[in-house]
Enzyme design. Sequence first.
Site, PDB file in Angstrom:
ATOM      1  N   ALA A  62      25.648  46.762  50.569  1.00  0.00           N
ATOM      2  CA  ALA A  62      26.979  47.307  50.829  1.00  0.00           C
ATOM      3  C   ALA A  62      27.199  47.334  52.335  1.00  0.00           C
ATOM      4  CB  ALA A  62      27.093  48.707  50.243  1.00  0.00           C
ATOM      5  N   GLY A 108      23.010  46.576  47.557  1.00  0.00           N
ATOM      6  CA  GLY A 108      24.067  46.116  46.659  1.00  0.00           C
ATOM      7  C   GLY A 108      23.953  44.637  46.311  1.00  0.00           C
ATOM      8  N   GLU A 111      21.608  44.660  43.477  1.00  0.00           N
ATOM      9  CA  GLU A 111      22.326  45.215  42.310  1.00  0.00           C
ATOM     10  C   GLU A 111      23.268  44.174  41.705  1.00  0.00           C
ATOM     11  OE1 GLU A 111      23.690  48.648  44.536  1.00  0.00           O
ATOM     12  OE2 GLU A 111      22.558  49.953  43.178  1.00  0.00           O
ATOM     13  N   GLU A 131      18.005  51.563  50.432  1.00  0.00           N
ATOM     14  CA  GLU A 131      18.981  52.645  50.608  1.00  0.00           C
ATOM     15  C   GLU A 131      18.369  53.961  51.104  1.00  0.00           C
ATOM     16  OE1 GLU A 131      19.173  50.410  48.246  1.00  0.00           O
ATOM     17  OE2 GLU A 131      21.247  49.997  47.690  1.00  0.00           O
TER      18      GLU A 131
HETATM   19  N1  COA Z   1      26.501  46.064  56.214  1.00  0.00           N
HETATM   20  C1  COA Z   1      27.279  45.669  57.253  1.00  0.00           C
HETATM   21  N2  COA Z   1      26.929  44.754  58.137  1.00  0.00           N
HETATM   22  C2  COA Z   1      25.720  44.166  57.954  1.00  0.00           C
HETATM   23  C3  COA Z   1      24.855  44.515  56.923  1.00  0.00           C
HETATM   24  C4  COA Z   1      25.297  45.512  56.012  1.00  0.00           C
HETATM   25  N3  COA Z   1      24.559  45.891  54.944  1.00  0.00           N
HETATM   26  N4  COA Z   1      23.739  43.784  57.022  1.00  0.00           N
HETATM   27  C5  COA Z   1      23.896  42.998  58.098  1.00  0.00           C
HETATM   28  N5  COA Z   1      25.096  43.237  58.676  1.00  0.00           N
HETATM   29  C6  COA Z   1      25.674  42.598  59.855  1.00  0.00           C
HETATM   30  C7  COA Z   1      25.032  43.109  61.139  1.00  0.00           C
HETATM   31  O1  COA Z   1      25.639  44.324  61.558  1.00  0.00           O
HETATM   32  C8  COA Z   1      25.313  41.974  62.068  1.00  0.00           C
HETATM   33  O2  COA Z   1      26.667  42.035  62.485  1.00  0.00           O
HETATM   34  P1  COA Z   1      27.059  41.771  64.041  1.00  0.00           P
HETATM   35  O3  COA Z   1      26.570  40.374  64.329  1.00  0.00           O
HETATM   36  O4  COA Z   1      28.536  41.896  64.056  1.00  0.00           O
HETATM   37  O5  COA Z   1      26.325  42.812  64.824  1.00  0.00           O
HETATM   38  C9  COA Z   1      25.190  40.747  61.171  1.00  0.00           C
HETATM   39  O6  COA Z   1      25.377  41.228  59.837  1.00  0.00           O
HETATM   40  C10 COA Z   1      23.827  40.095  61.242  1.00  0.00           C
HETATM   41  O7  COA Z   1      22.849  41.078  60.918  1.00  0.00           O
HETATM   42  P2  COA Z   1      21.577  41.378  61.859  1.00  0.00           P
HETATM   43  O8  COA Z   1      21.110  42.768  61.546  1.00  0.00           O
HETATM   44  O9  COA Z   1      21.913  41.057  63.274  1.00  0.00           O
HETATM   45  O10 COA Z   1      20.564  40.308  61.305  1.00  0.00           O
HETATM   46  P3  COA Z   1      18.990  40.396  61.312  1.00  0.00           P
HETATM   47  O11 COA Z   1      18.536  39.040  60.900  1.00  0.00           O
HETATM   48  O12 COA Z   1      18.494  40.912  62.619  1.00  0.00           O
HETATM   49  O13 COA Z   1      18.601  41.480  60.204  1.00  0.00           O
HETATM   50  C11 COA Z   1      18.681  42.546  58.046  1.00  0.00           C
HETATM   51  C12 COA Z   1      18.873  41.251  58.843  1.00  0.00           C
HETATM   52  C13 COA Z   1      19.130  42.267  56.621  1.00  0.00           C
HETATM   53  C14 COA Z   1      17.204  42.957  58.031  1.00  0.00           C
HETATM   54  C15 COA Z   1      19.526  43.670  58.663  1.00  0.00           C
HETATM   55  O14 COA Z   1      20.841  43.181  58.881  1.00  0.00           O
HETATM   56  C16 COA Z   1      19.654  44.893  57.782  1.00  0.00           C
HETATM   57  O15 COA Z   1      18.721  45.677  57.698  1.00  0.00           O
HETATM   58  N6  COA Z   1      20.807  45.079  57.115  1.00  0.00           N
HETATM   59  C17 COA Z   1      21.065  46.213  56.276  1.00  0.00           C
HETATM   60  C18 COA Z   1      20.338  46.098  54.941  1.00  0.00           C
HETATM   61  C19 COA Z   1      20.560  47.352  54.131  1.00  0.00           C
HETATM   62  O16 COA Z   1      20.116  48.423  54.457  1.00  0.00           O
HETATM   63  N7  COA Z   1      21.274  47.200  52.974  1.00  0.00           N
HETATM   64  C20 COA Z   1      21.587  48.301  52.100  1.00  0.00           C
HETATM   65  C21 COA Z   1      22.902  48.892  52.499  1.00  0.00           C
HETATM   66  S1  COA Z   1      23.287  50.367  51.569  1.00  0.00           S
END
Ligand code: COA
Length: 257
Positions: A62, A108, A111, A131
Amino acid sequence: MPLVTHEIDDGIANITIDRPDKLNALNATVLTELRDAFQAVETEADGVVLETAGDRAFVAGADIAMFEEMSNQTEFMEFVRLQNRVNDYIEDHPALVVAAVDGLAYGGGLELVLATDLVVAAPEVPFGVPEVSLGFVPGGGGTQRLPRVIGPNKAKEMIVTGNPISAEEAHDLGLVNRIAETDTVQQAARDLIGEAQENAPLAIEEAIRLVNEGMDASLDAAKQYEQAVAAYLYTTEDTAEGIRAFTEDDEPDFSRR
Ligand code: COA
């Protein structure tokens, strides 16, 4: 620009979430467009390949930025309800829905995968539910569908640690049906639907419904329903055609009737 696109080729729809700059994170617009896309192909496609743009992520969960912008619990609940409606809609969709997972599937995103019927994934793709690291629990059905697929203990471990598992481990646990090299995942998903399409389409649709609904019913009630569906299918033209083709050593020509 739409965040979800769809096209139909030879009876199989490709539905694509197209938000690679945010790793295809799910906000209300993506979810609404996703439901609309599934609705649009409902009468035209026997199979759906659910895929996403970019090479990093299937869906990174999400949209966390959206949570930051929300100002109260009602807004949060509206999102969670929408997410559940969309996942339930995909689970109940009459087409055979196959997720083509060629990048990470978190929160998500996992999911969403759990709402599809079958899953093809690239070998190194991580699947996780992080989460709790944000203070949430999975709210899109994850705490319920994940244990039904991989068993409660492994699901609890994934949920409380937030540690991802690889697609290969997910395959061993029954969450992933087939592993395919990254650039062949979408074709492998299409091929899987093609294998099913050799069989009677009404029978496929009813069989998936029986499995899904039976998971939430008592064994006795589910078996009664199974018998009723089997008896109904016996009256269809396709069953007559299947029996005819078998008896005459011929290829069946199913008509969805
Ligand atoms: N929601 C919103 N934006 C997200 C996102 C999410 N769940 N996951 C990634 N993004 C965005 C980042 O903010 C970034 O945006 P920006 O370039 O405008 O700053 C872009 O996607 C790239 O992500 P980034 O974190 O820079 O890539 P990464 O390769 O360093 O890391 C992840 C990848 C997946 C490990 C990391 O993005 C992450 O932990 N995301 C959240 C995962 C999560 O907790 N999901 C459950 C949500 S309830």
